[in-house]
Design a protein around this motif. Sequence first.
Motif, PDB file in Angstrom:
ATOM      1  N   ALA A   1      94.258  23.588  47.954  1.00 13.81           N
ATOM      2  CA  ALA A   1      94.092  22.159  48.653  1.00 13.81           C
ATOM      3  C   ALA A   1      94.050  22.189  50.155  1.00 13.81           C
ATOM      4  O   ALA A   1      93.220  21.294  50.597  1.00 13.81           O
ATOM      5  CB  ALA A   1      95.351  21.501  48.016  1.00 13.81           C
ATOM      6  N   LEU A   2      94.691  22.964  50.757  1.00 11.38           N
ATOM      7  CA  LEU A   2      94.635  22.784  51.920  1.00 11.38           C
ATOM      8  C   LEU A   2      93.161  23.509  52.686  1.00 11.38           C
ATOM      9  O   LEU A   2      92.679  22.926  53.581  1.00 11.38           O
ATOM     10  CB  LEU A   2      95.798  23.724  52.796  1.00 11.38           C
ATOM     11  N   GLY A   3      92.746  24.437  52.018  1.00 11.68           N
ATOM     12  CA  GLY A   3      91.609  25.089  52.596  1.00 11.68           C
ATOM     13  C   GLY A   3      90.417  23.973  51.947  1.00 11.68           C
ATOM     14  O   GLY A   3      89.364  23.885  52.834  1.00 11.68           O
ATOM     15  N   GLY A   4      90.461  23.318  50.994  1.00  9.00           N
ATOM     16  CA  GLY A   4      89.467  22.399  50.806  1.00  9.00           C
ATOM     17  C   GLY A   4      89.409  21.222  51.869  1.00  9.00           C
ATOM     18  O   GLY A   4      88.528  20.642  52.236  1.00  9.00           O
ATOM     19  N   ALA A   5      90.834  20.596  52.206  1.00 10.09           N
ATOM     20  CA  ALA A   5      90.833  19.645  53.304  1.00 10.09           C
ATOM     21  C   ALA A   5      90.227  20.060  54.420  1.00 10.09           C
ATOM     22  O   ALA A   5      89.573  19.310  55.417  1.00 10.09           O
ATOM     23  CB  ALA A   5      92.371  19.382  53.369  1.00 10.09           C
ATOM     24  N   VAL A   6      90.448  21.579  55.114  1.00 14.29           N
ATOM     25  CA  VAL A   6      90.018  22.127  56.310  1.00 14.29           C
ATOM     26  C   VAL A   6      88.422  21.983  56.031  1.00 14.29           C
ATOM     27  O   VAL A   6      87.774  21.489  57.149  1.00 14.29           O
ATOM     28  CB  VAL A   6      90.430  23.446  56.558  1.00 14.29           C
ATOM     29  N   ALA A   7      87.900  22.489  55.031  1.00  9.12           N
ATOM     30  CA  ALA A   7      86.121  22.547  54.856  1.00  9.12           C
ATOM     31  C   ALA A   7      85.761  21.077  54.721  1.00  9.12           C
ATOM     32  O   ALA A   7      84.765  20.771  55.377  1.00  9.12           O
ATOM     33  CB  ALA A   7      86.109  23.034  53.599  1.00  9.12           C
ATOM     34  N   GLY A   8      86.519  20.008  53.935  1.00  7.01           N
ATOM     35  CA  GLY A   8      86.304  18.475  53.924  1.00  7.01           C
ATOM     36  C   GLY A   8      86.074  17.949  55.477  1.00  7.01           C
ATOM     37  O   GLY A   8      85.145  17.203  55.644  1.00  7.01           O
ATOM     38  N   LEU A   9      86.922  18.336  56.190  1.00  7.61           N
ATOM     39  CA  LEU A   9      87.109  17.813  57.566  1.00  7.61           C
ATOM     40  C   LEU A   9      85.805  18.509  58.140  1.00  7.61           C
ATOM     41  O   LEU A   9      85.229  17.673  59.118  1.00  7.61           O
ATOM     42  CB  LEU A   9      88.264  18.070  58.381  1.00  7.61           C
ATOM     43  N   ALA A  10      85.490  19.611  58.157  1.00 13.32           N
ATOM     44  CA  ALA A  10      84.362  20.256  59.099  1.00 13.32           C
ATOM     45  C   ALA A  10      82.963  19.481  58.545  1.00 13.32           C
ATOM     46  O   ALA A  10      82.277  19.283  59.294  1.00 13.32           O
ATOM     47  CB  ALA A  10      84.267  21.650  58.694  1.00 13.32           C
ATOM     48  N   VAL A  11      82.819  19.124  57.072  1.00  5.72           N
ATOM     49  CA  VAL A  11      81.772  18.547  56.575  1.00  5.72           C
ATOM     50  C   VAL A  11      81.709  17.239  57.109  1.00  5.72           C
ATOM     51  O   VAL A  11      80.642  16.753  57.842  1.00  5.72           O
ATOM     52  CB  VAL A  11      81.597  18.753  55.104  1.00  5.72           C
ATOM     53  N   LEU A  12      82.885  16.548  56.977  1.00  3.86           N
ATOM     54  CA  LEU A  12      82.617  15.070  57.264  1.00  3.86           C
ATOM     55  C   LEU A  12      82.843  14.657  58.768  1.00  3.86           C
ATOM     56  O   LEU A  12      82.389  13.615  59.085  1.00  3.86           O
ATOM     57  CB  LEU A  12      83.739  14.295  56.560  1.00  3.86           C
ATOM     58  N   THR A  13      83.294  15.643  59.525  1.00  2.30           N
ATOM     59  CA  THR A  13      83.361  15.343  61.179  1.00  2.30           C
ATOM     60  C   THR A  13      81.749  15.824  61.609  1.00  2.30           C
ATOM     61  O   THR A  13      81.564  15.849  62.777  1.00  2.30           O
ATOM     62  CB  THR A  13      84.353  16.192  61.864  1.00  2.30           C
ATOM     63  N   ARG A  14      80.999  16.640  60.773  1.00  2.00           N
ATOM     64  CA  ARG A  14      79.805  17.294  61.400  1.00  2.00           C
ATOM     65  C   ARG A  14      80.032  18.345  62.125  1.00  2.00           C
ATOM     66  O   ARG A  14      79.332  18.276  63.385  1.00  2.00           O
ATOM     67  CB  ARG A  14      78.874  16.228  61.727  1.00  2.00           C
ATOM     68  N   THR A  15      80.870  19.115  62.042  1.00  2.00           N
ATOM     69  CA  THR A  15      81.282  20.329  62.725  1.00  2.00           C
ATOM     70  C   THR A  15      81.223  21.754  62.106  1.00  2.00           C
ATOM     71  O   THR A  15      82.153  22.407  62.307  1.00  2.00           O
ATOM     72  CB  THR A  15      82.476  20.176  63.547  1.00  2.00           C
ATOM     73  N   GLU A  16      80.308  21.762  60.837  1.00  2.00           N
ATOM     74  CA  GLU A  16      80.421  22.904  60.088  1.00  2.00           C
ATOM     75  C   GLU A  16      80.701  24.332  60.722  1.00  2.00           C
ATOM     76  O   GLU A  16      81.442  24.989  60.432  1.00  2.00           O
ATOM     77  CB  GLU A  16      79.310  22.979  59.153  1.00  2.00           C
ATOM     78  N   LEU A  17      79.654  24.557  61.789  1.00  2.00           N
ATOM     79  CA  LEU A  17      79.706  25.818  62.197  1.00  2.00           C
ATOM     80  C   LEU A  17      81.023  26.223  63.495  1.00  2.00           C
ATOM     81  O   LEU A  17      81.311  27.142  63.529  1.00  2.00           O
ATOM     82  CB  LEU A  17      78.465  25.835  63.011  1.00  2.00           C
ATOM     83  N   LEU A  18      81.374  24.965  63.995  1.00  2.00           N
ATOM     84  CA  LEU A  18      82.695  25.006  64.590  1.00  2.00           C
ATOM     85  C   LEU A  18      83.802  25.463  63.944  1.00  2.00           C
ATOM     86  O   LEU A  18      84.719  25.951  64.503  1.00  2.00           O
ATOM     87  CB  LEU A  18      82.802  23.391  65.355  1.00  2.00           C
TER      88      LEU A  18
END
Length: 367
Positions: free
Chosen positions: A267-284
Amino acid sequence: MRGILLSGAFALLVSLLGTRVAINQFRRLGFGQQIRDDGPTSHHTKLGTPTMGGVVIILATLCGYFLAKLITMSAPTGSALLLLFLFVGLGAVGFLDDYIKVARQRSLGLRSKAKMIGQTLVALVFGGLALAPWLEDENGLTPASKHLSFIRDWESFTLPTVVVMAVIWLIVTATSNGVNLTDGLDGLAAGASMMVFGAYMLVNIWQNNQSCASDTLDPDNVSLCYTVRDPLDLAVLAAALTGACFGFLWWNASPAAIFMGDTGSLALGGAVAGLAVLTRTELLLVILGGLFVLETVSVMLQVTTFKVSKKLTGTGRRVFRIAPIHHHFEMLGWEQVTVTIRFWIICGICVAAGLGVFYAEWVSGIG
């Protein structure tokens, strides 16, 4: 800003008190941790410690976020609801894995293929909804974009939808598995996740203040604005995730009275990934989540080296005494607490570096 503070505070309180209740209930139900046979022998003392504490992290996050929205009289946004779907969906996959472990009294739980199928389904539904045109806001922004991103979208070219879906799938599965691998020592994954969520909360606050849709944006810095949907509400949710991890860490710190299990780590890993996608900072995310990357790479390197060397020489060779890498240092004689604290330091350095990169253009004034 009030919503951010309330969300974090409520999630912290629910997690702190709820974990104590969960410890007693899970002990009564016999939801005890199973220990892998090939792991460090020092972990055998943890046999029977209550697991599936991730249920409390999920409930605390939900309570913190929705109570904050209720008190501030504001409606949940599409981006936050999508992130919650990813968070709870992967938590459900992890819960099934944990339940099989405690019900069948074996340390493996779900087969790897079954777990990957569950993660893939949740990731693809999340990606499809995040790109759906009917989730555009009044500015025409969907929760996710069709551009690769570092600290903002690279708008020079647009990726095909199928490629974007593949990237989202990769980010979600890799990050959720990365946090899952990190969850091997008391407090390690909870403390590291807390730092990363705190970083994303700051990123979201800044993106909201410098939104391209803001009427108060400095015209001299218009080229440095951010095209992110619902950044402030994502900050509220990131605060809830931070508070939930903080409260859980009180009971999960060494010697742990409860483990989060795959319920929490996925769940936590999914939330981290989701924040990267939704904040448009995937590579960061590669920098901010550097500890998770390190753990994942250590396993990949170990497995690849063993298979290749066995095929070439007939004898499998290992890079580390055991993977993931935090167990390697245990086998070298480091105390668990020492490994955890030093890996927290590594995580803190990665988070500081990621935030430094994110804010660098504003500090330097270079567009």
